[in-house]
Design an enzyme around this catalytic site. Structure first.
Site, PDB file in Angstrom:
ATOM      1  N   ASP A   5       0.866  -1.183   0.000  1.00 16.24           N
ATOM      2  CA  ASP A   5       0.000   0.000   0.000  1.00 16.24           C
ATOM      3  C   ASP A   5       0.902   1.231   0.000  1.00 16.24           C
ATOM      4  O   ASP A   5       2.117   1.123   0.239  1.00 16.24           O
ATOM      5  CB  ASP A   5      -0.883  -0.048   1.251  1.00 16.24           C
ATOM      6  CG  ASP A   5      -1.778   1.167   1.367  1.00 16.24           C
ATOM      7  OD1 ASP A   5      -2.311   1.609   0.340  1.00 16.24           O
ATOM      8  OD2 ASP A   5      -1.946   1.673   2.488  1.00 16.24           O
ATOM      9  N   PHE A  19     -19.446  10.182   4.322  1.00 19.11           N
ATOM     10  CA  PHE A  19     -18.511   9.582   3.363  1.00 19.11           C
ATOM     11  C   PHE A  19     -18.527   8.066   3.521  1.00 19.11           C
ATOM     12  O   PHE A  19     -18.586   7.549   4.624  1.00 19.11           O
ATOM     13  CB  PHE A  19     -17.099  10.107   3.620  1.00 19.11           C
ATOM     14  CG  PHE A  19     -16.048   9.475   2.752  1.00 19.11           C
ATOM     15  CD1 PHE A  19     -15.701  10.037   1.538  1.00 19.11           C
ATOM     16  CD2 PHE A  19     -15.406   8.313   3.151  1.00 19.11           C
ATOM     17  CE1 PHE A  19     -14.736   9.448   0.737  1.00 19.11           C
ATOM     18  CE2 PHE A  19     -14.437   7.714   2.366  1.00 19.11           C
ATOM     19  CZ  PHE A  19     -14.103   8.287   1.153  1.00 19.11           C
TER      20      PHE A  19
END
Length: 934
Positions: A394, A546
């Site tokens: 990542d 969100f």
């Protein structure tokens, strides 16, 4: 209080939890079964043969002496299992007996957690943990809110625990009780509470809850904001009162207890094959001896008196077939030491010491700033670390620090911010470039006098600047903490990005200092005229939160003059789809600015707003309330309602946030590349950002041939502008297929000319979706394996796992995935080895991983030191075992030829039985622990 499940009658369970593998009755049978599953069945079979009836098959070795080593091996393994399970039991007992205040006869009585039942009314005090999933009823805070800290892993939830949370966040969250229940704070009032909860079935979703509270003939919708999850702790609140809705193993945290996929190392798998081969060798030796025995017995050897000893058929010359069969069983017993029964226990012991004493105590992998050592969560994969070929990483929080700083912005087509990012410095190899030194706040590293101290009023678009600052100050879920002054107030945010944006608003003169369930207060400087400071309240009417699907957040607020405004912030791809007509120049310029920010390694976010009329809002709000009260598909309906209002937006501009590289990342990647490891970066960032991060990390260089497959081309944009989704999908699929085939041929040509030129592939998530199609997947895999580096951007968590699985299974390569957040869990579990970074995004990646480290740079020592040593040492241990056992057994085999194939033993019973378990055990263990190059 009554609780009813949405789809079924809820089976009421107690609140006691158990995380043990065994109980008093299952330990012995289950433990022996598990040892059998760990490849001991073959050894047990060999030794069971030793217990055959000696009156039929004369055993050359005493059965007792064979049972002893097997018993020692099983005893050691079972003791280890029992010790680990005993620790789990003690932990469970500590949790189950933790005290909590239960409402009994109008008073609070302290009872253990395990006594709680669904419907109980309880009180939780400040800094205490919630013992079950609760419906939040009342709090000592006057505005009906409480502050919670995120979930602690249930299996380490004990007092004094320093473990971080389960859901990947590390900050306080606000929870609000329904106004109808605010009064039930005292035991007298709480005892009067009568209500019914209709809710969904227990599930593992930490972020959702669908239910209704029926109280006083009213139906009130319950959502995540009214649910307090087991394992969370109460902060900044004297106490709360709640009603138990889910208990024990039906709580969300318990249902999130991940069963990490069982992983076996390559060495263990090969060991199984070698053991099977040795078993074949054993049968071959026995077959040779049995044939020899059946041929050897003959009446010619009258002096042996074979025909007289009729009590045993093993040497009867008159029945050679029986002699052959019985000799096989006798010789299996005699040659059984060729099967290294103690090998598995020795390797397990060596791996355990390697993990607990060497990896966990390595000071070179200790992070002093966070007081975090390396942690081997399993000892099964130590040697696998030394065989890794591909690393999947990542970016945010793994290669970078996840410490966000507001760096630049674009407002109404004008770019602001003069600093040079760390990424730009690394890419340019220009360490002499000076960084801005005027950092005002943590999270704010902006330097441009045109926006500071009210100077924005002199800009060409001061009204748009004002909207920009208000959007930063209002559109968020940040919680202020401390004194309401700019110097002493601290922000608690769900992510570092949000905290950085609110901090930026404060430095621009729009200081967010107080939040209630329905209001946000902002101290605005220079908003109406220079030098004027005013405390302005904004009523928050709706919050559209969100999530990974929406990729945006919106709030509907009302100004004190009655103006209704929707503020929205989110990913550029999502915001641009929802913009209204007009201001095309600003849209194009802002897109150019975002590309420039991405090239500098900055994370971008678009801001937009929309003025609402009262009629428009009231009509929409009715639909919103209906969706919020729905028991079925509530999240889907809320998203559909949000789509109705989040359209025809006006673009304000964009923000650019810097996330600096972790210390030592470029050197680490360079070292790993020299060692022959190939590194892939899988990130959700823009292509430009990912490319520059890769340059800064020395993952790619200008000397490499770069193959770029991107959906951000003029041709694709033209097709997308026509709006035909079928045409768009077909066009992108054909383009991806063409590019992959072209680049694959080009890669073959470059690799065949022996120039030594390295290759790099860069692909975005939209193209990757089509590249993973079965029809072109093999081409993608072949091209990727020829590349030294691969960068995948704009990828989802699912795509991360798919790419990892593609290389692991498609190419049969040993893979390692490393990440720090909940979105990396799939990738970590899909790889042969998962490494979690214990960083700012919580501990969910760590909990799903096999090894945990604090910084990416520690990967060098983990792989090239501990991994290599473990692999070399264990390889020597296995060879050591086989050679010494073959030597021991072949000596006995050679002796068989001298004894007429009779199965006469060469060694003493105890010498043979304890040869592996005691006499030669220590040297092997020492080699497995301490052997290394001088």
């Amino acid at each position: 209080m009554e609780v009813h499940c949405l789809f079924d009658v809820l089976g009421i369970q107690g609140n006691a939890v158990s995380t043990t593998k065994y109980n008093l009755f299952s330990f012995l049978p289950k433990g022996l079964y598990e040892q059998g599953n760990q490849n001991s069945l073959m050894c047990i079979f060999v030794y069971m043969d030793d217990q055959s009836d000696t009156s039929i098959i004369p055993a050359p070795v005493s059965p007792i002496t064979n049972v002893v080593p097997l018993s020692i091996v099983l005893f050691v393994s079972l003791v280890k299992e029992a010790f680990e399970d005993w620790k789990r039991l003690q932990n469970d007992m500590t949790i189950n007996n933790s005290p909590v205040d239960l409402l009994i006869d109008q008073r609070w009585e302290s009872v253990p957690w395990k006594r709680l039942q669904v419907g109980d009314i309880i009180r939780v005090k400040q800094d205490g943990f919630f013992p079950a999933d609760l419906v939040f009823l009342a709090t000592t805070n006057p505005d009906g809110v409480c502050y919670t800290e995120d979930i602690k892993p249930y299996f380490v939830l004990v007092r004094g625990s320093q473990t971080a949370n389960l859901d990947g966040e590390t900050n306080l969250k606000i929870r609000k009780a329904l106004e109808k229940t605010w009064d039930y704070i005292t035991p007298e009032r709480a005892s009067e509470f009568k209500g019914e909860v209709q809710c969904e079935q227990p599930n593992n979703s930490l972020y959702t809850f669908t239910g209704n509270l029926l109280v006083q003939n009213q139906t009130l919708p319950l959502g995540p904001n009214q649910i307090l999850l087991r394992g969370c702790s109460l902060r900044n609140t004297e106490y709360i009162v709640g009603a138990v809705v889910f208990t024990g193993h039906e709580t969300k945290v318990m249902m999130n207890a991940m069963n990490v996929p069982s992983k076996r190392s390559t060495l263990e798998k090969k060991l199984d094959k070698v053991i099977a081969t040795l078993f074949g060798v054993l049968l071959s030796l026995c077959l040779v001896g049995a044939i020899g025995s059946s041929l050897f017995v003959d009446v010619r050897y009258y002096y042996l008196q074979l025909e007289i000893n009729v009590e045993s058929e093993q040497f009867n010359p008159g029945n050679r077939l029986v002699v052959f069969v019985l000799s096989i069983f006798t010789l299996i017993t005699l040659y059984s030491p060729i099967i290294p029964i103690s090998l598995y226990v020795s390797i397990e012991m060596i791996k355990f010491i390697q993990s607990t004493q060497f990896i966990n105590n390595d000071l070179r992998m200790y992070h002093r700033e966070s007081n975090t050592p390396a942690l081997a969560r399993t000892s099964n994969l130590n040697e696998e670390l030394g065989q890794v070929e591909y690393i999947f990483s990542d970016k945010t929080g793994t290669l970078t620090r996840n410490l966000m700083e507001f760096f630049k912005c674009s407002v109404a087509g004008e770019t602001y911010g003069t600093g040079v990012t760390e990424i730009e410095v690394e890419v340019a190899n220009a360490e002499e470039v000076q960084q801005p030194t005027k950092t005002r706040d943590m999270g704010f590293n902006f330097d441009d006098a045109r926006l500071m101290s009210g100077a924005w009023r002199n800009e060409p678009n001061p009204d748009m600047c004002k909207e920009f600052f208000r959007c930063l100050a209002i559109c968020h879920t940040v919680l202020p903490e401390g004194e309401e002054t700019p110097d002493k107030l601290r922000y608690q945010a769900a992510s570092p990005d949000e905290a950085a944006l609110v901090t930026a608003a404060k430095n621009f003169g729009f200081f967010f200092y107080r939040r209630t369930p329905t209001m946000v207060y902002v101290r605005e400087s220079h908003a109406e005229k220079m030098g004027k400071v005013e405390d302005v309240p904004y009523e928050i009417l709706n919050v559209l939160e969100f999530n990974s699907t929406r990729k945006r957040q919106s709030v509907v607020c009302r100004y004190k003059d009655g103006r209704l405004v929707l503020y929205c912030k989110g990913a550029d791809s999502v915001i641009y789809e929802r913009l209204g007509g007009g201001n095309e120049d600003i849209k194009k310029i802002t897109r150019v600015h975002m590309e420039q920010y991405g090239e500098a390694g900055l994370r971008t976010l678009c801001l937009a707003y929309k003025d609402l009329t009262t009629d428009m809002y009231e009509s929409w709000n009715e639909k919103f309330i209906q969706a919020k009260s729905s028991l079925r598909d509530r999240e889907k309906k809320l998203d559909e309602v949000a789509e109705m209002i989040e359209r025809d937006l006006n673009l304000i501009g964009c923000t650019a946030i810097e996330d600096k590289l972790q210390e030592g990342v470029p050197a680490c990647i360079e070292t790993l590349s020299k060692a022959g490891l190939k590194i892939w970066v899988l990130t959700g960032d823009k292509l430009e950002t990912a490319i520059n991060i890769a340059y800064a990390c020395k993952l790619i260089s200008n000397d490499m041939k770069q193959f770029i497959i991107s959906s951000e081309t003029d041709e694709i944009r033209d097709v997308e502008s026509r709006g035909d989704q079928v045409e768009i999908a077909q066009f992108i699929k054909e383009m991806v297929k063409t590019d992959l085939e072209k680049y694959h041929q080009e890669a073959k040509t470059i690799l065949s000319d022996s120039s030594g030129k390295k290759l790099a592939l860069l692909i975005d998530g939209k193209c990757l979706m089509y590249a993973l199609d079965p029809s072109v997947r093999s081409t993608l895999l072949s091209l990727s394996l020829n590349c030294s580096s691969v960068v995948c951007c704009r990828v989802s968590p699912l795509q991360k796992a798919q790419v990892t699985r593609l290389v692991r299974k498609g190419a049969n390569k040993i893979t390692l995935s490393i990440g720090d957040g909940a979105n990396d869990v799939g990738m970590i579990q899909a790889a042969n080895i998962g490494v979690g970074i214990s960083g700012l995004e919580g501990m969910q990646a760590v909990m799903a991983s096999d090894f945990a480290i604090a910084q990416f740079r520690f990967l060098t020592d983990l792989l090239l030191v501990h991994g290599r040593w473990s692999y070399l040492r264990l390889s020597k241990v296995v060879s050591y075992f086989f050679y010494k056992n073959l030597t021991f057994t072949l000596t006995q085999f050679w002796y068989t030829f001298q004894t007429g194939y009779s199965g006469q033993r060469f060694y003493d019973d105890w010498c043979q039985s304890l040869y592996n378990v005691i006499f030669t055990a220590l040297p092997v263990v020492i080699v497995g622990l301490l052997d290394k190059h001088l």
